[in-house]
Design a protein around this motif. Structure first.
Motif, short mmCIF file in Angstrom:
data_model
loop_
_atom_site.label_atom_id
_atom_site.label_comp_id
_atom_site.label_asym_id
_atom_site.label_seq_id
_atom_site.Cartn_x
_atom_site.Cartn_y
_atom_site.Cartn_z
N ALA A 1 6.59 -99.43 15.74
CA ALA A 1 7.54 -100.34 16.41
C ALA A 1 7.10 -101.80 16.24
CB ALA A 1 7.65 -99.99 17.88
N CYS A 2 5.79 -102.04 16.36
CA CYS A 2 5.29 -103.41 16.18
C CYS A 2 5.45 -103.86 14.73
CB CYS A 2 3.80 -103.49 16.55
SG CYS A 2 3.51 -103.57 18.32
N GLU A 3 5.16 -102.97 13.78
CA GLU A 3 5.27 -103.34 12.36
C GLU A 3 6.69 -103.75 12.02
OE1 GLU A 3 3.75 -100.29 9.84
OE2 GLU A 3 1.65 -100.83 10.23
N LEU A 4 7.65 -102.97 12.52
CA LEU A 4 9.06 -103.26 12.25
C LEU A 4 9.46 -104.60 12.86
CD1 LEU A 4 11.20 -101.56 10.80
CD2 LEU A 4 11.85 -100.60 13.01
N ARG A 5 9.04 -104.79 14.11
CA ARG A 5 9.40 -106.02 14.83
C ARG A 5 8.77 -107.24 14.16
NH1 ARG A 5 9.73 -106.95 21.31
NH2 ARG A 5 9.14 -109.13 21.39
N ALA A 6 7.49 -107.12 13.78
CA ALA A 6 6.78 -108.25 13.17
C ALA A 6 7.36 -108.59 11.80
CB ALA A 6 5.29 -107.91 13.05
#
Ligand code: ZN
Length: 234
Positions: free
Chosen positions: A219-224
């Motif tokens: 989720a963080c990778e996608l958001r970043a």
């Protein structure tokens, strides 16, 4: 343009659902929100919701006037029956069927069905959700076909004319950030950066350009990645 319908937004406190809420507040005369407590192993999403709602009200007098009740629904039975990495303390990994073990089977079907029942009682006729086919994790209950089919089923089963709206269905995360800017300018982008929560691990110690999170979970990778692309927009 204001559409005289009432909408119920599936609002988890994450980036996507907050953008969907801003989208609904920009269109519909009356907007209510629904959130689900389903034994998420990090309930941070749920704790950021009240502050987010307050700050969204402060962004716009129109939004403040349109935004109605928030409903938090206990769906703890999901944790009892599904057994996934979202509700148990196990490592996030891919399963043999190509889906990550964060997948809660049928979760969005259940959420939408519960939302439809509440919308019926509240006299609301549009359900808004942040499902997205573009850069999703392959969750089959995020597919447009699934939502269309569910809309038909709900209307058959409840003798209603509910509409399911999924404004993020065909856009990627960078475009989701951009949608926030179009709806509420830099102030909404900042609010989403600082006050929404998406990280699967519940990390909220360090504020990155793209918001709080571990920076490593899917989720963080996608958001970043989305934020980096968005920030490169002129
Ligand atoms: Zn994370």
């Amino acid at each position: 343009m204001t559409i005289p319908n009432g909408a119920l937004v599936l609002f988890s406190g994450g980036q996507d659902s907050t953008t969907c809420l801003a989208w609904a507040l920009s269109r519909y005369a009356k907007v209510e929100t629904i959130g689900f407590d389903y034994g998420q192993r990090h309930a941070i999403e749920l704790t950021v919701r009240p502050a987010l709602l307050q700050k969204l009200r402060a962004l716009s007098a129109d939004w403040n006037q349109r935004l109605g009740d928030d409903h938090l629904i206990d769906l703890s039975l999901i944790a009892k029956i599904s057994g996934t990495a979202l509700t148990q303390d196990v490592a996030i990994e891919m399963q043999e069927n190509g889906l990550p073990n964060t997948f809660v089977p049928g979760r969005n079907l259940l959420f939408m069905t519960v939302a439809a029942t509440l919308a019926y009682r509240r006299g609301l006729d549009v359900l808004v959700g942040g499902m997205c086919e573009t850069d999703f994790s392959g969750y089959p209950d995020c597919r447009n076909d699934t939502m269309q089919s569910l809309q038909t089923t709900l209307n058959l089963g409840m003798a209603t004319q509910l509409r399911i709206e999924t404004p993020l269905m065909w856009i990627d995360k960078a475009a989701t950030w951009n949608m926030a800017r179009e709806l509420g300018g830099a102030a909404l982008v900042d609010l989403i950066r600082e006050d929404t929560h998406t990280c699967y691990l519940g990390e909220r110690d360090v504020l990155h350009d793209w918001g709080y999170g571990c920076g490593k979970c899917p989720a963080c990778e996608l958001r970043a990645r989305g934020y980096t692309l968005f920030a490169a927009f002129p």
